[in-house]
Design a protein around this motif. Sequence first.
Motif, PDB file in Angstrom:
ATOM      1  N   SER A 111       0.823  -1.277   0.229  1.00 55.54           N
ATOM      2  CA  SER A 111       0.774   0.383   0.105  1.00 55.54           C
ATOM      3  C   SER A 111       1.104   1.465  -0.437  1.00 55.54           C
ATOM      4  CB  SER A 111      -0.615  -0.292   0.945  1.00 55.54           C
ATOM      5  OG  SER A 111      -0.506  -0.366   2.519  1.00 55.54           O
ATOM      6  N   ARG A 112       2.496   0.561   0.769  1.00 56.31           N
ATOM      7  CA  ARG A 112       2.438   2.015   1.165  1.00 56.31           C
ATOM      8  C   ARG A 112       3.382   2.927  -0.348  1.00 56.31           C
ATOM      9  NH1 ARG A 112       4.808   7.261   1.702  1.00 56.31           N
ATOM     10  NH2 ARG A 112       6.989   7.713   2.171  1.00 56.31           N
ATOM     11  N   ASP A 115       0.722   4.207  -3.415  1.00 56.05           N
ATOM     12  CA  ASP A 115       0.798   5.757  -2.192  1.00 56.05           C
ATOM     13  C   ASP A 115       1.784   7.160  -3.624  1.00 56.05           C
ATOM     14  OD1 ASP A 115      -1.543   5.428  -1.684  1.00 56.05           O
ATOM     15  OD2 ASP A 115      -0.776   5.595   0.593  1.00 56.05           O
ATOM     16  N   ARG A 118       1.735   6.604  -7.248  1.00 56.52           N
ATOM     17  CA  ARG A 118       0.158   7.141  -6.962  1.00 56.52           C
ATOM     18  C   ARG A 118       1.231   8.683  -6.800  1.00 56.52           C
ATOM     19  NH1 ARG A 118      -4.903   5.945  -3.924  1.00 56.52           N
ATOM     20  NH2 ARG A 118      -3.434   3.491  -4.495  1.00 56.52           N
ATOM     21  N   GLU A 119       1.671   9.678  -5.787  1.00 50.90           N
ATOM     22  CA  GLU A 119       2.059  10.729  -5.392  1.00 50.90           C
ATOM     23  C   GLU A 119       2.717  10.973  -7.156  1.00 50.90           C
ATOM     24  OE1 GLU A 119       4.416  13.468  -2.418  1.00 50.90           O
ATOM     25  OE2 GLU A 119       3.416  11.417  -2.387  1.00 50.90           O
TER      26      GLU A 119
END
Length: 134
Positions: A111-112, A115, A118-119
């Motif tokens: 999940s990290r 993220d 995505r960033e």
Amino acid sequence: MIFLVPLIGILFWIAALVVVSVLLGVIWSVLGLLVGLEEVMHRLTGRKTAANSKRSVPRGQSTRNSARGPSGPIPPPKTAASSRRNTPPAPEQAAAGTTIKSDIWPRWTPSRRRDVDRELALWQERFDALNSPK
């Protein structure tokens, strides 16, 4: 006649400066001659001052007849294993199949990673938008 008075004053100032510089040059030459004569006299008489004398024995070595203290066997140098440290020993390496948990590094879970991806994609879109023609 009106211009002649200031011109004479300026000439007097120039003459005074030349005289002063000549006098200072004469004083400088006389003092240099005195120092040179003193150096020649010093070399002729051969007197040595404490600052000028050279040591015959270097500071690190002792003279031939001086006492050196008790002579005995030299102890062996310490090895790395015999040295003591004030820090605790390093933790042992974990087995190949296990993971080491550390509080210093962030946990890169799936999940990290999503993220972060995505960033990065958002930043890339904004950068591309800056370079695109309008």
